[in-house]
Write an enzyme that holds these catalytic residues in place. Sequence first.
Site, mmCIF file in Angstrom:
data_model
loop_
_atom_site.group_PDB
_atom_site.id
_atom_site.type_symbol
_atom_site.label_atom_id
_atom_site.label_comp_id
_atom_site.label_asym_id
_atom_site.label_seq_id
_atom_site.Cartn_x
_atom_site.Cartn_y
_atom_site.Cartn_z
ATOM 1 N N ILE A 143 -11.508 30.946 18.548
ATOM 2 C CA ILE A 143 -12.511 30.284 17.700
ATOM 3 C C ILE A 143 -12.173 28.808 17.474
ATOM 4 O O ILE A 143 -13.066 28.005 17.193
ATOM 5 C CB ILE A 143 -12.652 31.051 16.363
ATOM 6 C CG1 ILE A 143 -14.020 30.846 15.743
ATOM 7 C CG2 ILE A 143 -11.545 30.703 15.391
ATOM 8 C CD1 ILE A 143 -14.356 31.831 14.626
ATOM 9 N N ASN A 202 2.690 34.686 19.428
ATOM 10 C CA ASN A 202 3.419 34.391 18.198
ATOM 11 C C ASN A 202 3.773 35.687 17.498
ATOM 12 O O ASN A 202 2.916 36.549 17.290
ATOM 13 C CB ASN A 202 2.557 33.531 17.267
ATOM 14 C CG ASN A 202 2.318 32.143 17.830
ATOM 15 O OD1 ASN A 202 3.255 31.504 18.299
ATOM 16 N ND2 ASN A 202 1.078 31.678 17.804
ATOM 17 N N HIS A 245 -1.514 39.669 20.078
ATOM 18 C CA HIS A 245 -2.409 38.946 20.988
ATOM 19 C C HIS A 245 -1.615 37.937 21.794
ATOM 20 O O HIS A 245 -0.625 37.380 21.317
ATOM 21 C CB HIS A 245 -3.537 38.248 20.229
ATOM 22 C CG HIS A 245 -3.080 37.385 19.079
ATOM 23 N ND1 HIS A 245 -2.719 37.906 17.870
ATOM 24 C CD2 HIS A 245 -2.936 36.040 18.968
ATOM 25 C CE1 HIS A 245 -2.375 36.924 17.048
ATOM 26 N NE2 HIS A 245 -2.482 35.779 17.697
HETATM 27 P P1 DGP Z 1 -1.850 33.197 15.958
HETATM 28 O O1 DGP Z 1 -1.280 32.047 15.202
HETATM 29 O O2 DGP Z 1 -1.092 33.414 17.271
HETATM 30 O O3 DGP Z 1 -1.956 34.460 15.121
HETATM 31 O O4 DGP Z 1 -3.316 32.749 16.376
HETATM 32 C C1 DGP Z 1 -4.484 33.364 15.926
HETATM 33 C C2 DGP Z 1 -5.643 32.727 16.659
HETATM 34 O O5 DGP Z 1 -6.809 33.474 16.387
HETATM 35 C C3 DGP Z 1 -5.960 31.288 16.241
HETATM 36 O O6 DGP Z 1 -5.823 30.446 17.401
HETATM 37 C C4 DGP Z 1 -7.406 31.310 15.781
HETATM 38 C C5 DGP Z 1 -7.916 32.617 16.327
HETATM 39 N N1 DGP Z 1 -8.900 33.281 15.496
HETATM 40 C C6 DGP Z 1 -8.797 33.579 14.172
HETATM 41 N N2 DGP Z 1 -9.893 34.205 13.738
HETATM 42 C C7 DGP Z 1 -10.706 34.351 14.817
HETATM 43 C C8 DGP Z 1 -11.981 34.945 15.004
HETATM 44 O O7 DGP Z 1 -12.615 35.482 14.099
HETATM 45 N N3 DGP Z 1 -12.499 34.871 16.263
HETATM 46 C C9 DGP Z 1 -11.841 34.291 17.292
HETATM 47 N N4 DGP Z 1 -12.441 34.277 18.493
HETATM 48 N N5 DGP Z 1 -10.624 33.730 17.161
HETATM 49 C C10 DGP Z 1 -10.066 33.765 15.926
#
Ligand code: DGP
Length: 120
Positions: free
Chosen positions: A34, A91, A104
């Site tokens: 996102i 992470n 992820h």
């Molecule tokens: P991390 O720090 O590795 O937990 O990264 C989480 C990632 O998830 C961050 O880059 C933003 C993404 N993210 C958070 N909420 C959403 C969502 O609702 N949809 C999508 N597509 N990505 C999201």
Amino acid sequence: MAYDENNIFAKILRGELPCDKVFEDDWALAFTDIQPQAPIHILVIPKGAYVSMDDFSVNASADEIAGFFRAVGTVARDAGATQDGYRMLANHGRDARQEVPHFHVHVFGGRDLGGMVKRA
Ligand code: DGP
């Protein structure tokens, strides 16, 4: 840390929240981040409920692990990132600033990604 069934990626997996899906098979779902930090920034998540890489590496079956990491490679290849290069990143926990407690892998590409780890 117990798995939180209400984390945002669990809701995406259940179809309760939308995502920009780029790949899905029995083991993994992939969708664009996102807040993209590169022209290619895709998140690949396992279908199973695992908090992080630590949980996944201890508790996932060999089939889940193989299926998941094969999906990561497929996603990067399908995004066209294989020739010029890409970075995969996961992470785990506080020091890595993990935000979403469902395991992820980020796949970054589409530009020179610079050095490996940001200096504090
Ligand atoms: P991390 O720090 O590795 O937990 O990264 C989480 C990632 O998830 C961050 O880059 C933003 C993404 N993210 C958070 N909420 C959403 C969502 O609702 N949809 C999508 N597509 N990505 C999201």
